[in-house]
Design an enzyme around this catalytic site. Structure first.
Site: not given
Ligand code: SAH
Length: 341
Positions: A89, A109, A113, A157, A330
């Protein structure tokens, strides 16, 4: 067959020289690819026929297809299909400062998280540089505009795909190509410490954002497994090193999750952790998703958290909410698409 969008100008110059052509021929090809946006090598009227034949025999021009587009006023979400059938996406956002695009760097990924939809699909593979480049090209074509700001915050990531991401940045930063300014590009990482140290020695002024999301190891361990590999103290110390080498400001992303990390105690702890660092905190209202139990903090808690940081001298902003209508967190569009089948 190779994909031409994997080539930085420097690598393309090496290639054409090795084939017996001149260095400037690479510049001409770059111009056709990124300024004129050709769809066939045969359109390159100032390039020698033999070189065009060589490219036709050995190179493809593009490998990804747009599967779905969801449009809203200031935001537009794209689902792409890669040539092996995998899906990724990207999200376009119209900000007052410019046209911003958030792209994916991996299929799936591995960071797991707890709050993130993307991580529900484990990493299948890294994206090649060309697949990152093509996300930009396709969206510019579809929306008839030029992207001015880029964030690597989509699925994946970026620091777990370091070499392809850095090659991608070389390609899009090149003035003869897209000419996207380094200061308009932001890499977001969950905190792969060795790569942060490597990135501190990188010579372009690309911005660094850190997904912190917790003020201490106890909370961070629960929501971000990467914290078990690199503890908060190690992360902060690597960032201090990064700041002292590059003299650049770091952004901390902090999603506010109801009753998890949004208390005043957390805000105080966060202020203590970041005190004196050249940084700012971007508070992110959580984008809720049906598969995950976390809830978004209420407005009052967000304001209280913001005020506490502010009072304690930390630079802080609250991220504008964009994507809830268009499944823009995401991985949400891909998940929805899979379920719809
Ligand atoms: N892996 C990298 C980049 C991708 S995530 C990282 O961890 O930074 C990009 C951002 O979106 C990160 O800060 C992540 O924690 C956040 N994110 C993921 N899911 C989310 C959600 N449901 N609502 C808001 N932010 C989210």
């Amino acid at each position: 067959m190779e994909n031409i969008y994997n080539y930085s100008l420097t690598n393309l110059e090496k290639l054409v020289i090795s084939l017996g052509y001149k260095k400037f021929n690479a510049g001409q090809i770059f111009d056709w690819l990124y300024k004129k946006r050709i769809t066939s090598f045969n359109e390159m009227t100032n390039v020698k026929k033999e070189l065009i034949d060589y490219l036709n025999e050995n190179f493809t021009l593009g490998s990804i297809d747009t599967l779905a587009v969801e449009k809203d006023t200031d935001v537009c979400k794209f689902l792409f299909k890669l040539n092996d059938g995998q899906k990724i996406e990207a999200v376009y956002m119209n900000h007052d400062y410019g046209n911003s695009l958030c792209i994916s760097t991996q299929v799936g990924c591995n960071m797991s998280c707890a709050f993130c939809e993307s991580g529900r699909l484990k990493k299948v593979r890294n994206l090649e540089s060309c697949e990152m480049v093509e996300q930009i090209l396709q969206i510019e074509e579809e929306l008839k505009l030029r992207i001015t700001h880029l964030v690597l915050m989509g699925i994946g990531e970026p620091f777990d795909n370091y070499d392809n991401v850095m090659n991608f940045i070389d390609i899009i930063n090149e003035n003869k190509g897209l000419g996207l300014g380094a200061r308009h590009i932001t890499i977001s990482t969950c905190g792969l410490v060795p790569k942060i140290k490597e990135f501190a020695r990188y010579d372009k002024q690309v911005n660094l954002a850190i997904s912190l999301h917790a003020p201490n190891n106890e909370i961070r361990n629960k929501i971000m497994p990467i914290n078990k590999a690199y503890k908060i103290e190690e992360l902060i110390s690597a960032l201090k090193e990064y700041i002292s080498i590059t003299n650049r400001r770091v952004t901390f992303e902090y999603i506010l999750l109801k009753d998890i990390n949004d208390t005043t105690k957390c805000a105080n702890e966060l202020s203590d952790l970041l005190r004196g660092m050249n940084c700012y905190v971007n508070l992110i209202p959580y984008n809720e998703t049906s598969h995950i139990e976390f809830k978004k903090s209420d407005k009052d808690s967000i304001t209280r958290f913001y005020d506490t940081l502010k009072k304690r001298g930390i630079n802080v902003t609250v991220r504008k909410e964009f994507g809830s209508k268009v499944s823009a967190a995401c991985g949400q569009l891909r998940s929805k698409h899979e379920e719809g089948k």
